[in-house]
Design an enzyme around this catalytic site. Structure first.
Site, PDB file in Angstrom:
ATOM      1  N   ARG A  93       0.816  -1.200   0.000  1.00  0.00           N
ATOM      2  CA  ARG A  93       0.000   0.000   0.000  1.00  0.00           C
ATOM      3  C   ARG A  93       0.868   1.275   0.000  1.00  0.00           C
ATOM      4  NH1 ARG A  93      -4.710   1.721  -1.549  1.00  0.00           N
ATOM      5  NH2 ARG A  93      -5.303   3.584  -0.453  1.00  0.00           N
ATOM      6  N   CYS A 117      -3.379  -4.378   2.190  1.00  0.00           N
ATOM      7  CA  CYS A 117      -4.511  -5.063   2.797  1.00  0.00           C
ATOM      8  C   CYS A 117      -5.814  -4.620   2.149  1.00  0.00           C
ATOM      9  CB  CYS A 117      -4.556  -4.780   4.287  1.00  0.00           C
ATOM     10  SG  CYS A 117      -3.187  -5.529   5.177  1.00  0.00           S
ATOM     11  N   PRO A 123      -9.482   4.456  -2.041  1.00  0.00           N
ATOM     12  CA  PRO A 123      -9.199   5.479  -3.049  1.00  0.00           C
ATOM     13  C   PRO A 123      -7.985   6.332  -2.681  1.00  0.00           C
ATOM     14  CG  PRO A 123     -11.070   6.134  -1.697  1.00  0.00           C
ATOM     15  CD  PRO A 123     -10.695   4.742  -1.269  1.00  0.00           C
ATOM     16  N   ILE A 124      -7.379   6.979  -3.702  1.00  0.00           N
ATOM     17  CA  ILE A 124      -6.303   7.936  -3.421  1.00  0.00           C
ATOM     18  C   ILE A 124      -6.626   9.294  -4.052  1.00  0.00           C
ATOM     19  CG2 ILE A 124      -4.466   6.216  -3.058  1.00  0.00           C
ATOM     20  CD1 ILE A 124      -3.434   7.007  -5.884  1.00  0.00           C
ATOM     21  N   ASP A 125      -7.938   9.557  -4.194  1.00  0.00           N
ATOM     22  CA  ASP A 125      -8.349  10.809  -4.831  1.00  0.00           C
ATOM     23  C   ASP A 125      -7.834  12.043  -4.090  1.00  0.00           C
ATOM     24  OD1 ASP A 125     -10.379   9.618  -2.972  1.00  0.00           O
ATOM     25  OD2 ASP A 125     -11.200  11.634  -3.096  1.00  0.00           O
ATOM     26  N   GLN A 126      -7.723  11.976  -2.764  1.00  0.00           N
ATOM     27  CA  GLN A 126      -7.271  13.153  -2.010  1.00  0.00           C
ATOM     28  C   GLN A 126      -5.776  13.412  -2.234  1.00  0.00           C
ATOM     29  OE1 GLN A 126      -9.527  15.196  -0.311  1.00  0.00           O
ATOM     30  NE2 GLN A 126     -10.856  13.798  -1.432  1.00  0.00           N
ATOM     31  N   ASP A 308      -6.456   0.345  13.259  1.00  0.00           N
ATOM     32  CA  ASP A 308      -5.470  -0.735  13.138  1.00  0.00           C
ATOM     33  C   ASP A 308      -5.382  -1.592  14.400  1.00  0.00           C
ATOM     34  OD1 ASP A 308      -5.010   0.194  10.613  1.00  0.00           O
ATOM     35  OD2 ASP A 308      -3.140   1.222  11.085  1.00  0.00           O
ATOM     36  N   ARG A 400       4.210  -8.794   7.460  1.00  0.00           N
ATOM     37  CA  ARG A 400       4.385  -7.462   6.863  1.00  0.00           C
ATOM     38  C   ARG A 400       4.566  -6.410   7.954  1.00  0.00           C
ATOM     39  NH1 ARG A 400      -0.428  -5.995   3.217  1.00  0.00           N
ATOM     40  NH2 ARG A 400       0.616  -4.055   3.587  1.00  0.00           N
TER      41      ARG A 400
HETATM   42  C1  EPZ Z   1      -2.962   4.312   6.606  1.00  0.00           C
HETATM   43  O1  EPZ Z   1      -3.605   3.894   5.424  1.00  0.00           O
HETATM   44  C2  EPZ Z   1      -2.315   3.097   7.210  1.00  0.00           C
HETATM   45  N1  EPZ Z   1      -1.367   2.555   6.235  1.00  0.00           N
HETATM   46  C3  EPZ Z   1      -3.379   2.060   7.562  1.00  0.00           C
HETATM   47  O2  EPZ Z   1      -2.713   1.058   8.304  1.00  0.00           O
HETATM   48  C4  EPZ Z   1      -4.425   2.675   8.469  1.00  0.00           C
HETATM   49  O3  EPZ Z   1      -5.497   1.773   8.628  1.00  0.00           O
HETATM   50  C5  EPZ Z   1      -4.965   3.973   7.882  1.00  0.00           C
HETATM   51  O4  EPZ Z   1      -3.876   4.863   7.547  1.00  0.00           O
HETATM   52  C6  EPZ Z   1      -5.883   4.723   8.838  1.00  0.00           C
HETATM   53  O5  EPZ Z   1      -5.199   5.001  10.033  1.00  0.00           O
HETATM   54  C7  EPZ Z   1      -0.168   3.084   6.133  1.00  0.00           C
HETATM   55  O6  EPZ Z   1       0.213   4.013   6.831  1.00  0.00           O
HETATM   56  C8  EPZ Z   1       0.742   2.481   5.122  1.00  0.00           C
HETATM   57  P1  EPZ Z   1      -6.222   6.807   4.987  1.00  0.00           P
HETATM   58  P2  EPZ Z   1      -4.123   4.975   4.374  1.00  0.00           P
HETATM   59  O7  EPZ Z   1      -5.836   7.491   3.737  1.00  0.00           O
HETATM   60  O8  EPZ Z   1      -3.192   6.137   4.382  1.00  0.00           O
HETATM   61  C9  EPZ Z   1     -10.495   7.351   2.852  1.00  0.00           C
HETATM   62  C10 EPZ Z   1      -2.114  -1.141   8.900  1.00  0.00           C
HETATM   63  O9  EPZ Z   1      -2.828  -2.089   9.329  1.00  0.00           O
HETATM   64  N2  EPZ Z   1      -9.703   7.989   1.771  1.00  0.00           N
HETATM   65  O10 EPZ Z   1      -6.014   7.502   6.278  1.00  0.00           O
HETATM   66  O11 EPZ Z   1      -4.335   4.277   3.101  1.00  0.00           O
HETATM   67  C11 EPZ Z   1     -10.237   5.858   2.930  1.00  0.00           C
HETATM   68  O12 EPZ Z   1     -11.057   5.144   2.037  1.00  0.00           O
HETATM   69  C12 EPZ Z   1      -2.596  -0.279   7.769  1.00  0.00           C
HETATM   70  O13 EPZ Z   1      -0.997  -0.876   9.332  1.00  0.00           O
HETATM   71  C13 EPZ Z   1     -10.370   8.580   0.712  1.00  0.00           C
HETATM   72  O14 EPZ Z   1     -11.598   8.585   0.628  1.00  0.00           O
HETATM   73  O15 EPZ Z   1      -5.499   5.385   5.048  1.00  0.00           O
HETATM   74  C14 EPZ Z   1     -10.526   5.580   4.394  1.00  0.00           C
HETATM   75  O16 EPZ Z   1     -11.897   5.408   4.568  1.00  0.00           O
HETATM   76  C15 EPZ Z   1      -3.755  -0.817   7.086  1.00  0.00           C
HETATM   77  N3  EPZ Z   1      -9.628   9.164  -0.265  1.00  0.00           N
HETATM   78  C16 EPZ Z   1     -10.098   6.861   5.104  1.00  0.00           C
HETATM   79  O17 EPZ Z   1     -10.038   7.871   4.088  1.00  0.00           O
HETATM   80  C17 EPZ Z   1      -8.258   9.203  -0.227  1.00  0.00           C
HETATM   81  O18 EPZ Z   1      -7.637   9.747  -1.139  1.00  0.00           O
HETATM   82  C18 EPZ Z   1      -8.729   6.811   5.786  1.00  0.00           C
HETATM   83  O19 EPZ Z   1      -7.743   6.359   4.872  1.00  0.00           O
HETATM   84  C19 EPZ Z   1      -7.608   8.593   0.856  1.00  0.00           C
HETATM   85  C20 EPZ Z   1      -8.340   7.997   1.846  1.00  0.00           C
END
Ligand code: EPZ
Length: 430
Positions: A93, A117, A123-126, A308, A400
């Site tokens: 990821r 995972c 998504p990564i739109d933000q 997490d 991991r």
């Molecule tokens: C990070 O993932 C962590 N991964 C995840 O940990 C963790 O669950 C998550 O943050 C939340 O704390 C890493 O740091 C590598 P987010 P990330 O962007 O950055 C939505 C673990 O078990 N969203 O904070 O991918 C998304 O769908 C892993 O160690 C958008 O809508 O999470 C979610 O609902 C798994 N658009 C929420 O935001 C976006 O562009 C939070 O996601 C980005 C996210």
């Protein structure tokens, strides 16, 4: 293939030392791409996600050497590509941090869509919205590779995140560190690893203010110098051991941590009846004194209860009397472990984002699989509490993110072994 074999019923006692934070390491290692000199990073956890991101940097031309068990030397000066499109990249990821770091260095990044995972849509739109605000446009190539580019140096801008996103906050920070002028990220995430990344970049000469609050200001600089930096302890690894200790009704000193990062977990453990003592860099968890009670948990961005740790805490709640309700407020689909726990005798029903746990039923051993990293940790906790011998497969997910899990649990008194088995054995179960 490898699996864990756990003979349940042993109470965890003693001391455990927590490793460096995975989610800080997987951002700080790609951040070295932005540096103009070599860096040395200490307290690196020895886990497969870290090896993977190190190998990805090597493929791009960087010199990456493990100087000892927990120190990585990275010389980014020979990086000769803005492309990270191999299978290695697809495997994790956090490879999305290559987008921000390469954009900052080369004004262009071609990176495979991230894997990792599976919790439903990720998504990564933000992230892309942030890059666009700084002058970079992107296209998706063959549905699998993101190509982001700007004609010249990125320009700072004000970016309001529509959702609080750890990845987007860190990625925009990476892209902004060498951009022209000031970038302001509003509604930023506040996780400890965000502060750690900002501290790392600032130590190299970046100008980032406000990390750990919801407004982060980044003034672009031209040059980042090499440093030696030590990564923060892993909040989630610590939280996992705290849940495991409570689930087995043990007493353990969890060392090499920042207790402040664990406040939401500590508060919930106290609420269910654990005795907790906090020290400067350690927490003592004692679950042996009285019966534990039910509670409700809602996951939220930091400083809320971390998603997490949700599967691990849910497993703990299966072992206490009464009905507990979990509200998973971050991810759409983070209850895939429930069917595995059910096979071990847990009573959990899932309704949308809620999981209703009828606690107090004795868990019994079963062959279960790690459906993802934290789900896998939850299976291990369930195995430690269960009657009989539990086998946990798909442990590559667990490895991991957890350094020396078997060794650390064994030192606490658990009966857990990693054993090799072949595919034919696995098909017997299917
Ligand atoms: C990070 O993932 C962590 N991964 C995840 O940990 C963790 O669950 C998550 O943050 C939340 O704390 C890493 O740091 C590598 P987010 P990330 O962007 O950055 C939505 C673990 O078990 N969203 O904070 O991918 C998304 O769908 C892993 O160690 C958008 O809508 O999470 C979610 O609902 C798994 N658009 C929420 O935001 C976006 O562009 C939070 O996601 C980005 C996210």
């Amino acid at each position: 293939m490898e699996k864990y074999v756990i003979n349940g019923g042993n109470v965890l006692n003693g001391e455990v030392s927590i490793s460096g934070a995975k989610n800080a390491a997987v951002a700080i290692i790609p951040a070295v791409i932005l540096c103009d000199e070599p860096c040395r990073i200490e307290n690196i956890p020895n886990i497969s996600d870290v090896s993977l991101i190190g190998r990805i940097l090597q493929e791009m031309g960087a010199e990456v050497k493990r100087e000892n068990k927990s120190t990585l030397y990275i010389d980014p000066r020979k990086i000769n590509s803005y492309c990270a499109t191999t299978d290695l990249v697809r495997g994790m990821r956090a490879s999305y941090y290559l987008l921000g770091a390469l954009l900052g260095r080369c004004h262009r990044a071609k990176v495979c869509l991230p894997g990792g995972c599976n919790f439903g849509a990720r998504p990564i739109d933000q992230h892309l919205k942030g890059f666009a605000a700084m002058g970079a446009r992107h296209e998706l190539v063959n549905g699998a590779i993101i190509d982001v580019r700007s004609e010249s140096r990125l320009r700072g801008n004000n970016i309001y995140l529509d959702v609080v996103s750890v990845g987007a906050t860190m990625n925009i920070m990476l892209a902004a560190v060498k951009a022209e002028g000031q970038t302001i990220i509003e509604n930023a995430a506040k996780e400890p690893h965000i502060v750690d990344l900002a501290n790392f970049l600032n130590s190299m000469g970046a100008q980032i203010r406000g990390a750990g609050t919801d407004t982060i200001k980044i003034r672009g600089v031209d040059y980042l110098h090499g440093i030696t930096y030590s990564i923060i302890p892993d909040q989630i690894e610590a939280g996992t051991y705290m849940c495991a200790v409570a689930a087995t009704r043990g007493k353990v000193l969890v060392k090499n941590i920042t207790p402040k990062h664990l406040e939401s977990i500590t508060a919930k453990l106290r609420e269910i009846g654990c005795e907790i003592k906090e020290y400067d860099e350690a927490i003592f968890v004692d679950a042996s004194k009285r019966p534990l009670n039910r509670c409700n948990v809602k996951t939220m961005p930091h400083p809320g209860f971390p998603t997490d740790c949700q599967p691990q805490f849910a497993t703990l709640l299966c072992t206490v009397m009464g009905t507990s309700i979990i509200n998973e407020n971050v991810w759409d689909n983070r209850y895939q472990y429930v069917s595995e726990l059910t096979m071990m005798g847990a009573h959990i029903s899932v309704e949308g984002r809620l999981a209703i746990i009828e606690g107090g039923n004795k868990l019994t051993a079963a062959p279960v699989k790690a459906t993802d990293l934290r789900a896998g940790a939850a299976m291990v906790i369930a195995g430690l509490c269960a009657e009989g011998t539990t086998e946990v497969t798909s442990i590559q997910y667990i490895e991991r993110g957890y350094e020396n899990l078997v060794e650390k649990l064994t030192a606490l008194g658990a009966d857990i072994k990693k054993v090799y088995y072949d595919e034919a054995d696995r098909s017997l179960r299917a």
